[in-house]
Enzyme design. Sequence first.
Site, PDB file in Angstrom:
ATOM      1  CE1 TYR A   1      38.579  34.853  27.727  1.00 42.22           C
ATOM      2  CE2 TYR A   1      38.321  36.659  26.177  1.00 42.22           C
ATOM      3  CZ  TYR A   1      37.836  35.898  27.220  1.00 42.22           C
ATOM      4  OH  TYR A   1      36.605  36.178  27.748  1.00 42.22           O
TER       5      TYR A   1
ATOM      6  CG  PHE B   1      31.712  39.447  37.571  1.00 38.71           C
ATOM      7  CD1 PHE B   1      30.926  40.325  38.315  1.00 38.71           C
ATOM      8  CD2 PHE B   1      32.217  39.884  36.345  1.00 38.71           C
ATOM      9  CE1 PHE B   1      30.641  41.597  37.849  1.00 38.71           C
ATOM     10  CE2 PHE B   1      31.944  41.149  35.880  1.00 38.71           C
ATOM     11  CZ  PHE B   1      31.149  42.002  36.623  1.00 38.71           C
TER      12      PHE B   1
HETATM   13  C1  UD1 Z   1      38.253  41.981  29.163  1.00 38.47           C
HETATM   14  C2  UD1 Z   1      37.852  40.730  29.912  1.00 38.47           C
HETATM   15  C3  UD1 Z   1      37.694  39.602  28.963  1.00 38.47           C
HETATM   16  C4  UD1 Z   1      36.696  40.023  27.910  1.00 38.47           C
HETATM   17  C5  UD1 Z   1      37.193  41.270  27.193  1.00 38.47           C
HETATM   18  C6  UD1 Z   1      36.170  41.757  26.212  1.00 38.47           C
HETATM   19  C7  UD1 Z   1      38.500  40.579  32.263  1.00 38.47           C
HETATM   20  C8  UD1 Z   1      39.548  40.203  33.230  1.00 38.47           C
HETATM   21  N1  UD1 Z   1      38.833  40.415  30.950  1.00 38.47           N
HETATM   22  O1  UD1 Z   1      39.584  41.888  28.615  1.00 38.47           O
HETATM   23  O2  UD1 Z   1      37.229  38.449  29.640  1.00 38.47           O
HETATM   24  O3  UD1 Z   1      36.465  39.007  27.005  1.00 38.47           O
HETATM   25  O4  UD1 Z   1      37.355  42.291  28.150  1.00 38.47           O
HETATM   26  O5  UD1 Z   1      36.643  42.900  25.564  1.00 38.47           O
HETATM   27  O6  UD1 Z   1      37.421  40.987  32.631  1.00 38.47           O
HETATM   28  N2  UD1 Z   1      44.639  47.665  32.532  1.00 38.47           N
HETATM   29  C9  UD1 Z   1      45.429  48.587  33.170  1.00 38.47           C
HETATM   30  N3  UD1 Z   1      45.712  48.388  34.492  1.00 38.47           N
HETATM   31  C10 UD1 Z   1      45.254  47.297  35.193  1.00 38.47           C
HETATM   32  C11 UD1 Z   1      44.448  46.361  34.518  1.00 38.47           C
HETATM   33  C12 UD1 Z   1      44.157  46.577  33.177  1.00 38.47           C
HETATM   34  O7  UD1 Z   1      45.890  49.574  32.570  1.00 38.47           O
HETATM   35  O8  UD1 Z   1      45.557  47.188  36.399  1.00 38.47           O
HETATM   36  C13 UD1 Z   1      44.300  47.903  31.116  1.00 38.47           C
HETATM   37  C14 UD1 Z   1      44.624  46.726  30.208  1.00 38.47           C
HETATM   38  O9  UD1 Z   1      45.970  46.731  29.757  1.00 38.47           O
HETATM   39  C15 UD1 Z   1      43.607  46.942  29.088  1.00 38.47           C
HETATM   40  C16 UD1 Z   1      42.402  47.560  29.807  1.00 38.47           C
HETATM   41  O10 UD1 Z   1      42.903  48.076  31.028  1.00 38.47           O
HETATM   42  O11 UD1 Z   1      44.097  47.841  28.135  1.00 38.47           O
HETATM   43  C17 UD1 Z   1      41.312  46.550  30.103  1.00 38.47           C
HETATM   44  O12 UD1 Z   1      41.925  45.412  30.700  1.00 38.47           O
HETATM   45  P1  UD1 Z   1      41.083  44.213  31.327  1.00 38.47           P
HETATM   46  O13 UD1 Z   1      40.091  44.724  32.291  1.00 38.47           O
HETATM   47  O14 UD1 Z   1      42.054  43.160  31.781  1.00 38.47           O
HETATM   48  O15 UD1 Z   1      40.206  43.718  30.109  1.00 38.47           O
HETATM   49  P2  UD1 Z   1      40.508  43.202  28.619  1.00 38.47           P
HETATM   50  O16 UD1 Z   1      41.909  42.722  28.448  1.00 38.47           O
HETATM   51  O17 UD1 Z   1      39.972  44.240  27.707  1.00 38.47           O
END
Ligand code: UD1
Length: 324
Positions: free
Chosen positions: A151, A20
């Site tokens: 991580y 990506f």
């Molecule tokens: C992300 C990145 C990580 C990066 C970090 C920097 C991804 C997969 N992970 O982690 O590589 O280093 O940011 O801050 O890009 N959530 C929901 N529903 C969902 C998916 C996620 O509620 O279906 C919530 C998660 O619990 C979290 C937030 O959305 O609170 C962001 O989640 P996610 O996109 O997985 O990112 P990070 O864990 O912040």
Amino acid sequence: MAFSSEFNFSRALITGGAGFIGSHIADVLVRAGRQVRVIDNLASGSLDNLAHLGDRVDFIHGDIRDADLLLRAARGCEVIFHEAAVVSVTRTVAAPVETAAVNDMGTLQVLDTARKAGVRRVVLASSSAVYGDDPVMPKREEMRPKPMSPYAVQKLTNEHYARLYHELYGIETVCLRYFNVYGPRQDPSSPYSGVISIFMTRAFTGEPPVVYGDGEQCRDFVFVEDVARANLLAGVAPDISGGVFNVGTGTAMTVNDLWLSIARRAGIDAAPVYAPSRPGDIRESLSSIDRAEAELGFRPAYDFERGIDITMAWYRDRAERKST
Ligand code: UD1
């Protein structure tokens, strides 16, 4: 070690360049007239992400832990942009040893290859995850890191190795702490995918999204083209060796508001399903980008509205292609 302000490069290697973020760096470098080589094992990346660049990218299929292959890939390159990694926080919680093999040993291999191949500079993808749950906002680079997941430990370890390779071997290393990167080509297909890619997909299938926790946790969402541009700036900026820089926008949004914003654009009215918080999840994340602005000349060109519109158009197109 200071280096001249004339520093520039003509050929770069991007590890994870079919992924990506890596593929957007390839776009920016090609547009800037640089020769681009990519090494990617296609574990999570895809050749589709590079197809539009045709033979302007020299693609090598392989793993960064294959020392001989990586050395061949790095020869003749002045800069390496290191993006290859397991990027999911949750996956590293589930598999700390297996993911460290890629995120720690893989990075060490990249740095050591740079040393052997005479690569001048390595720009590494680090993460805002290293800040952990310190309630002080915004996050500034000088704050004490407090990793809360394997991580985050892996990324912080990368930063220490980068600094050491600068101090011990004179390689110009630069670490970019990405905040939450989103945009076209982010793969939504796993439960570990970035939240925006998952929410976009849900918006087009009409399925309600799952929100982990109360949804009031917030993130600094930065558009992938801005991140790619930050990499190019880090590849050429003078006197930044050994440095660490936040790459975000300086604004944040809650996960609840994120869904509302996406659902409104898609014209659907679906309430999220709430599930327990994920282990290792950070409550708040917001960047200060003062240092990147001062030393790299970085300012995001895309605000949330513009970035999300472009991203939405890409996922809409993808959904339409899938349904025909
Ligand atoms: C992300 C990145 C990580 C990066 C970090 C920097 C991804 C997969 N992970 O982690 O590589 O280093 O940011 O801050 O890009 N959530 C929901 N529903 C969902 C998916 C996620 O509620 O279906 C919530 C998660 O619990 C979290 C937030 O959305 O609170 C962001 O989640 P996610 O996109 O997985 O990112 P990070 O864990 O912040």
